[in-house]
Motif scaffolding. Structure first.
Motif, mmCIF file in Angstrom:
data_model
loop_
_atom_site.group_PDB
_atom_site.id
_atom_site.type_symbol
_atom_site.label_atom_id
_atom_site.label_comp_id
_atom_site.label_asym_id
_atom_site.label_seq_id
_atom_site.Cartn_x
_atom_site.Cartn_y
_atom_site.Cartn_z
ATOM 1 N N TYR A 165 7.335 9.987 -1.622
ATOM 2 C CA TYR A 165 6.380 9.288 -0.758
ATOM 3 C C TYR A 165 7.044 8.092 -0.081
ATOM 4 N N LEU A 166 7.989 7.490 -0.828
ATOM 5 C CA LEU A 166 8.720 6.328 -0.315
ATOM 6 C C LEU A 166 10.190 6.560 -0.643
ATOM 7 N N ARG A 167 11.045 6.294 0.339
ATOM 8 C CA ARG A 167 12.482 6.401 0.047
ATOM 9 C C ARG A 167 12.895 5.115 -0.667
ATOM 10 N N ASP A 168 12.601 5.057 -1.968
ATOM 11 C CA ASP A 168 12.806 3.799 -2.695
ATOM 12 C C ASP A 168 13.864 3.912 -3.786
ATOM 13 N N ARG A 169 14.406 5.123 -3.999
ATOM 14 C CA ARG A 169 15.294 5.307 -5.134
ATOM 15 C C ARG A 169 16.721 5.589 -4.641
ATOM 16 N N THR A 211 1.426 7.347 1.838
ATOM 17 C CA THR A 211 0.825 6.398 0.918
ATOM 18 C C THR A 211 0.432 5.126 1.665
ATOM 19 N N ARG A 212 -0.544 4.409 1.090
ATOM 20 C CA ARG A 212 -0.931 3.110 1.682
ATOM 21 C C ARG A 212 -0.331 2.025 0.802
ATOM 22 N N SER A 213 0.849 1.591 1.150
ATOM 23 C CA SER A 213 1.503 0.582 0.329
ATOM 24 C C SER A 213 1.440 -0.765 1.035
ATOM 25 N N THR A 214 1.654 -1.818 0.251
ATOM 26 C CA THR A 214 1.587 -3.159 0.820
ATOM 27 C C THR A 214 2.960 -3.803 0.710
ATOM 28 N N GLN A 243 0.584 2.081 -3.607
ATOM 29 C CA GLN A 243 -0.517 2.936 -3.168
ATOM 30 C C GLN A 243 -1.816 2.172 -3.375
ATOM 31 N N HIS A 244 -2.665 2.208 -2.363
ATOM 32 C CA HIS A 244 -4.009 1.653 -2.497
ATOM 33 C C HIS A 244 -4.966 2.634 -1.846
ATOM 34 N N TYR A 245 -5.730 3.301 -2.692
ATOM 35 C CA TYR A 245 -6.641 4.343 -2.208
ATOM 36 C C TYR A 245 -8.070 3.808 -2.258
ATOM 37 N N GLU A 246 -8.822 4.063 -1.199
ATOM 38 C CA GLU A 246 -10.226 3.638 -1.179
ATOM 39 C C GLU A 246 -11.087 4.756 -0.612
ATOM 40 N N ASP A 271 8.063 7.878 -6.952
ATOM 41 C CA ASP A 271 7.994 9.312 -7.246
ATOM 42 C C ASP A 271 6.700 9.868 -6.636
ATOM 43 N N THR A 272 5.901 10.630 -7.392
ATOM 44 C CA THR A 272 4.650 11.142 -6.838
ATOM 45 C C THR A 272 3.460 10.286 -7.276
ATOM 46 N N GLY A 273 3.743 9.063 -7.741
ATOM 47 C CA GLY A 273 2.688 8.152 -8.189
ATOM 48 C C GLY A 273 1.538 7.966 -7.195
ATOM 49 N N PRO A 274 1.820 7.912 -5.872
ATOM 50 C CA PRO A 274 0.703 7.742 -4.938
ATOM 51 C C PRO A 274 -0.351 8.842 -5.068
#
Lengths: 759, 154
Positions: free
Chosen positions: A83-87, A160-163, A170-173, A327-330
């Motif tokens: 979801y995010l190229r963070d790794r 994902t909706r990240s801040t 991820q912030h889901y509403e 990872d797939t956390g979102p």
């Protein structure tokens, strides 16, 4: 042969014999000529800058071929994710959790590689760390990732909706109905907080990959649940076309989601690139514990009810600890919020969930993503409410359960099974158990919307001798999917099981499949195999009409031949007529996409995965030790494809759930995971499983899969924890809201309940 | 792991401060801390931390850096060491404050935080924690003796 006859007949799984005789080749058994062995140096620091890495002593050791560090990645785009190229492929200038890969050694054998790890000197500069998700959301919390490089429509739809500037990735509403009005008119409003721990997948086989990086492409033998995702991630990292990346997946010794999407494949491929040779990396199990785990959660529920016991509205807030990389956390966070609704009717809903970076092992998919934390909270609270309103907990659920066809969330497919019927059946089955005692009983129900992406394809080849080869990327990890798919092909082509064979998943030969997970393969790949068989059948008939005359519809495939107006013709005779030789094959392809069947498969979920658990406990009130004496697990699976395997999946899921209910938790102190070993981390042993366990598989025959089947295997893990906690409430009036239900927590809760009752 | 020690010493602050001003002397009160050598006066010291934790014998060369010194009220020191054999690193932050009390005594507060990382931390955290608690208790006992105070237990 119809399905029922077949079930009573021969064993449809051909992996059992191979496995019990030791002949089966697992991912960890693979050897390749010229193969080196790799070991990984991991960060001992929860959060630190890397000042320097000195590999010279390691490289000077005889037998050490290469050492990969962040310095090798200069000039290459080395971040990846789902979801995010963070790794990073390997830590470059920073480590973010205890276990983060810092260096990898390739050597002539594992022992030398392991020795070399001690000869690598890393100078760290510690940074402040945070291991708790709610603390990580505070404004002054240490920041794990300064930038959020988001991917879109990559592994799941959307993004994902990240801040950025925070640890929230991820912030889901979601809201439906008039929430405020529903709460305003409620007689009672219940507010509770529940927690769910970090738990490990505990597959018997650790993560293992053998990679061979060459100038003309990359080949991997991987213990992966999703070879096509491995291809995709490697292709983007190394700039190699998908068609030149080959992922072969032998048998896997258990996955449970811990091997889904992508885990160690990029690192092993990079080490092979550095060593210029094939390299095998087989993690130790305690390293697997530092590779992936379930997202832990704090769940806040606010529920409005009438005095008559009717649910009006629910507000869900979930904060999930996502670990050091998203990872797939979102997706897990979204599912946790949705699965906390439960299979109930509400006038209004408000859902909110967060996934948060912390300096802990990366969170990942795990059998029913987000499900166990959500159901733990919701079904515990349902019991709290029932007791407060003095309504029987089963009756309270029956008053509010969605009927078949009712919608629980407006944008999802309506509930497709009879939940009230299933609950009654499960309670009835428990009543019939010897020694049944409602005074120590707990009940819970669950409904989850599996992320079963409807993209799957299969190839079926009918050979001249009547043998059939089924080729797919569905991974056999103990769940029995190969047997089920062989059985589907056997039925569709009317060939006996022993003539139907399964090819080892290999992306060079098998067509695209999304992944093996989310209870999807029986349905999505089952339909794809059925379509491929229909394609073969069509070709057989065309050939028969061409060679023998008559109408297509007049011909049917039978055991090793066709029957038509002129009677039986053996397949080889048909081929000789057609090709002039005793050679050839017919190749069928089957595809399932969101556009298949006029879009009927596109709406999520493809089916509801549901479960009911009824359990009775045996508690030592002096020590707080809990045992589950009797357990009934019920699910509507549509159609049982293989009873033995289906019951095994149901029991396995429930017992895995018993682990997080009673024992399991990865504990962090000072940023260190202090029980990440098989010695200190306890899963249920056989003498801790319920002496009486009954699986009730309901066959409504109306699922979307072959023969009216639904997916299964993830449902039964959901109700276990609340069943046990609710049974403690029934027996002692004791309520525990944190998992696992350790003897100390249970003992304290019983003592507290007794003190309250004495007042 | 955080430890805190809070005691009232019936002696004026100026008479206690010299103990803390002498880094080598205060370091020698830490159990297992040996060969304290001054590199830069009141700035940098080297030492060797010797400990037996469970079955492991550790010998970690350590560096002690004085991060803040405000005479006669505050000393903040940071010690870091790494044991090569077990691959264990230790990080200790020591924060000492001395405040005058109304009756001419001194309020002495020692805040210590200890971070252990590496194999020992992941395999035997509970043992390490117990050892650290013992060490801090011993440090407190020695410091009381140095200050001429009775044992807390007494």
């Amino acid at each position: 042969m119809d399905r029922a006859t077949q079930q009573q007949g021969a064993e449809i799984r051909d992996d059992y014999l191979e496995k019990v005789t030791g002949a089966a080749v697992y991912a960890s058994d693979v050897t390749v000529p010229g193969m080196l062995h790799g070991r990984v140096l991991r960060s001992p620091m929860p959060h630190a800058k890397i000042r320097s890495i000195d590999t010279s002593r390691a490289l000077a050791m005889p037998g050490v071929v290469a050492v990969l560090t962040g310095a090798d990645l200069a000039g290459m785009s080395h971040h990846w994710g789902l979801y995010l190229r963070d790794r990073p492929l390997i830590a470059v200038d920073r480590v973010r959790y205890v276990g983060d890969p810092v260096a990898a050694v390739a050597a002539v054998d594992e022992f030398t590689a392991e020795e070399a790890l001690d000869a690598i000197d890393v100078d760290y500069e510690p940074l402040p760390h945070v291991t708790d998700a709610e603390e990580a959301m505070l404004p002054d919390a240490p920041l794990l990732h300064e930038h959020h490089d988001k991917l879109r429509d990559f592994y799941f739809r959307g993004e994902t909706r990240s801040t950025e500037g925070s640890n929230v990735f991820q912030h889901y509403e979601y809201a439906q109905g008039d929430v405020d009005a529903a709460f305003a008119k409620a007689d009672r409003v219940f507010e509770d907080r529940f927690t769910f721990p970090i738990v490990f997948h505990y597959a018997m086989e650790p993560h293992v990959v053998t990679a061979d990086y060459r100038d003309d492409g990359i080949t991997l033998w991987s213990g992966s649940q999703s070879p096509t995702t491995v291809q995709k991630v490697l292709s983007q990292l190394f700039g190699v076309p998908l068609a030149r990346i080959r992922v072969i997946v032998p048998y896997i010794g258990g996955g449970f989601g811990g091997k889904s999407s992508v885990k160690i494949d990029p690192l092993v491929a990079a080490l092979s690139w550095k060593a210029k040779a094939p390299v095998r990396v087989c993690l130790a199990i305690n390293e697997s514990m530092l590779t992936a785990r379930r997202l832990s959660a704090a769940i806040y529920l606010k529920t409005a009810v009438t005095n008559a016991g009717r649910l009006l509205a629910k507000s869900v807030r979930v904060v999930m600890n996502g670990g050091a990389y998203a990872d797939t956390g979102p997706a897990v966070a979204v599912k946790a919020a949705i699965r906390a609704i439960g299979p109930y009717r509400f006038e209004a809903l408000k859902l909110e969930s967060y996934a948060v970076y912390t300096n802990t092992v990366p969170g990942a998919a795990f059998r029913s993503i987000g499900g166990p934390p959500a159901v733990w909270a919701t079904e515990s609270q349902m019991d709290i409410i029932a007791r407060e309103l003095a309504i029987d907990p089963v009756d309270f659920r029956l008053r509010n359960l969605a009927a078949k066809g009712d919608s629980v969330k407006a944008d999802l497919r309506p509930i497709d099974v009879d939940m009230p019927g299933m609950l009654r059946a499960a309670v009835g089955a428990m009543d019939a158990e010897p020694g049944a005692n409602a005074k120590v009983r707990g009940v819970a129900v669950a409904a989850s919307d599996p992320a079963n992406i409807p993209i799957a394809s299969a190839i079926v080849r009918l050979k001249v001798d009547g043998s059939v080869l089924v080729i797919t990327n569905s991974i056999e990890m103990g769940q029995g999917v190969h047997g089920v798919l062989r059985s589907v092909a056997s039925q569709a082509l009317a060939q006996p099981m022993d003539r139907v064979h399964f090819a080892r998943p290999d992306t060079d030969s098998a067509p695209y499949d999304w992944a093996t997970g989310a209870s999807r393969s029986t349905v999505t790949m089952g339909l794809a195999v059925e379509e491929a068989c229909l394609d073969v059948l069509k070709q057989v008939r065309e050939l028969a009409v061409e060679m023998l005359g008559g109408e297509m519809s007049a011909y049917a495939l039978v055991d090793n031949g066709v029957t038509g107006p002129s009677g039986f013709t053996a397949l080889r005779d048909l081929f000789i007529r057609a090709y002039g030789m005793d050679s050839g094959e017919l190749v069928g392809i089957g595809r399932i996409t969101p556009r298949s069947r006029n879009g009927a498969l596109a709406k999520s979920p493809l089916f509801w995965e549901t479960a009911v658990g009824v359990g009775e406990v045996d508690v030592d009130a002096e020590t707080g030790q809990v045992r589950v004496a009797r357990y009934v697990s019920a699910a509507d699976v549509g159609r049982v494809m293989n009873r033995k395997a289906a019951e095994g999946q149901d029991e396995g899921a429930a017992i895995q759930g018993l682990g997080h209910s009673l024992f399991e938790e990865l504990v962090y102190e000072d940023g260190q995971p202090i029980n990440a070993s098989l010695i200190d981390y306890h899963v249920p042993a056989i003498d801790e499983t319920p002496p009486r366990f009954h699986t009730l598989l309901i066959e409504s025959g109306d699922g979307p899969g072959p023969g009216g089947s639904r997916g299964m295997g993830e449902g039964a893990i959901l109700p276990v924890a609340p069943v046990v906690a609710n049974a403690l409430a029934t027996a002692y009036g004791a309520r525990v809201t944190d998992l696992p239900l350790t003897p100390e927590r249970v003992w304290r809760a019983i003592r507290e309940a007794k003190a309250k009752a004495a007042k | 792991m955080n430890f805190r020690m809070d005691l009232t010493v019936p002696a004026p602050r100026d008479s206690i401060w010299p103990i803390f001003f002498d880094v080598a002397r205060i370091a020698s009160l830490i159990p297992g801390c040996e060969q304290v050598t001054e590199i830069e006066p009141l700035e940098l010291y080297s030492a060797v931390m010797k400990q037996k934790i469970g079955p492991f014998k550790m010998e970690a060369p350590a560096e002690v850096r004085v991060e803040e010194m405000t005479e006669p009220s505050r000393l903040k020191a940071h010690a870091r060491g790494k044991d090569k054999v077990t691959g264990t690193t230790m990080d200790v932050m020591l924060d000492v404050t001395l405040e005058e009390t109304d009756d001419d005594g001194t309020q002495l507060v020692v805040d210590a935080s200890l971070t252990v990382a590496g194999r020992l931390a992941s395999l035997g955290f509970s043992v390490v924690k117990k050892k650290a608690e013992e060490m801090f208790a011993e440090f407190e006992r020695r410091l009381r003796a140095e200050l001429g105070m009775p044992d807390a237990a007494a």
